[in-house]
Write an enzyme that holds these catalytic residues in place. Sequence first.
Site, mmCIF file in Angstrom:
data_model
loop_
_atom_site.group_PDB
_atom_site.id
_atom_site.type_symbol
_atom_site.label_atom_id
_atom_site.label_comp_id
_atom_site.label_asym_id
_atom_site.label_seq_id
_atom_site.Cartn_x
_atom_site.Cartn_y
_atom_site.Cartn_z
ATOM 1 N N TYR A 1 -9.097 63.555 44.136
ATOM 2 C CA TYR A 1 -8.322 64.458 44.984
ATOM 3 C C TYR A 1 -8.712 65.901 44.725
ATOM 4 O O TYR A 1 -9.382 66.220 43.731
ATOM 5 C CB TYR A 1 -6.820 64.262 44.760
ATOM 6 C CG TYR A 1 -6.291 64.847 43.461
ATOM 7 C CD1 TYR A 1 -5.605 66.066 43.462
ATOM 8 C CD2 TYR A 1 -6.478 64.200 42.242
ATOM 9 C CE1 TYR A 1 -5.113 66.613 42.285
ATOM 10 C CE2 TYR A 1 -5.990 64.733 41.066
ATOM 11 C CZ TYR A 1 -5.313 65.947 41.090
ATOM 12 O OH TYR A 1 -4.844 66.484 39.920
ATOM 13 N N LYS B 1 -11.738 64.627 38.706
ATOM 14 C CA LYS B 1 -10.393 64.893 39.231
ATOM 15 C C LYS B 1 -9.888 63.644 39.942
ATOM 16 O O LYS B 1 -9.825 63.577 41.175
ATOM 17 C CB LYS B 1 -10.406 66.105 40.163
ATOM 18 C CG LYS B 1 -9.013 66.704 40.371
ATOM 19 C CD LYS B 1 -9.103 68.067 41.010
ATOM 20 C CE LYS B 1 -7.719 68.674 41.247
ATOM 21 N NZ LYS B 1 -7.021 69.004 39.988
ATOM 22 N N GLU C 1 -6.107 71.407 27.379
ATOM 23 C CA GLU C 1 -5.722 71.978 28.666
ATOM 24 C C GLU C 1 -4.286 71.577 28.958
ATOM 25 O O GLU C 1 -3.695 70.773 28.236
ATOM 26 C CB GLU C 1 -6.642 71.483 29.783
ATOM 27 C CG GLU C 1 -6.618 69.970 29.978
ATOM 28 C CD GLU C 1 -7.615 69.485 31.019
ATOM 29 O OE1 GLU C 1 -8.126 70.312 31.797
ATOM 30 O OE2 GLU C 1 -7.876 68.262 31.050
ATOM 31 N N LEU D 1 -10.911 69.373 32.520
ATOM 32 C CA LEU D 1 -11.371 69.533 33.896
ATOM 33 C C LEU D 1 -11.891 70.952 34.085
ATOM 34 O O LEU D 1 -11.269 71.909 33.640
ATOM 35 C CB LEU D 1 -10.227 69.268 34.870
ATOM 36 C CG LEU D 1 -10.556 69.407 36.355
ATOM 37 C CD1 LEU D 1 -11.432 68.248 36.813
ATOM 38 C CD2 LEU D 1 -9.280 69.456 37.189
#
Length: 287
Positions: free
Chosen positions: A33, A149, A182, A207
Amino acid sequence: MPRIAYVNGRYVRHSSAMVHIEDRGYQFADGVYEVCEIRHGYIVDMTRHLNRLDRSLGELRISWPMSRDALTQVIRQTLRRNHVRNGLFYLQVTRGVARRDHVFPVQGTPPSLVITAKSTDPSIIAAKNANGIKAITVFDNRWDRVDIKSVGLLPNAMARQQAKEAGAQEAIYIDADGMVKEGAATNVWIVDRNGTLVTRPADHGILRGITRTTLMDVGAKLELKIEERNFSVPEMLGAREVFITAATSICFPVVSIDGQTIANGHPGSISHKIREVFFDVAEKIAI
């Protein structure tokens, strides 16, 4: 006006949009996505978002659902039909519909494509920027390929719920060595004691956020010193500033982590400067 979604070739009412029960995204989280910000009628950093989509699809060996140019036009049409001037669009591509089996379906199975769009209230983001947000730390329990992702976000959802129950807005993942990775839906930055802007390298384990990438360009324009290196929880807690970045929030200052106040407990000057310059640097494509 009712919200409109794009689902596999059709524009339909959001309230009645649906995919098949054997879509592999539903059964295996076998899909990817993107989320992209819309600001004042412009799509922000769409080229980089579609480049990352291309990488994610390639890593999972999922075909593009249509040409890139055609996809761009569908995105624009979805935004127009929803009258979005400030908000976001969500785009999801899965491996498609097939009899439930762990192995990939036969070659030629068409991917599924869903696009939704919604307006957001800029004043909510402005308030978070003015006041800052709270975060907690959690041990990273996700799969190894978080650089893709993918729609497999259950650990992220659990971490965000844990943060909510603690009165915070983000959960920050910590690796086995006690180093910061993250956020559950963001990249994490600090301004260290020397005034250097620091974030973890995106080669592995996090990411490569699009806002993160554009912020590198913003930092160069502001002549900030930037380092991509690992940093520990104690260094983060002792930093001059901590902030998180994502397409839907750009740059939220973090004023408390695990109940400990960061610096003086107020948003810092560096994150403020970044927000002021960000949209001068980011790509903007008219809807």
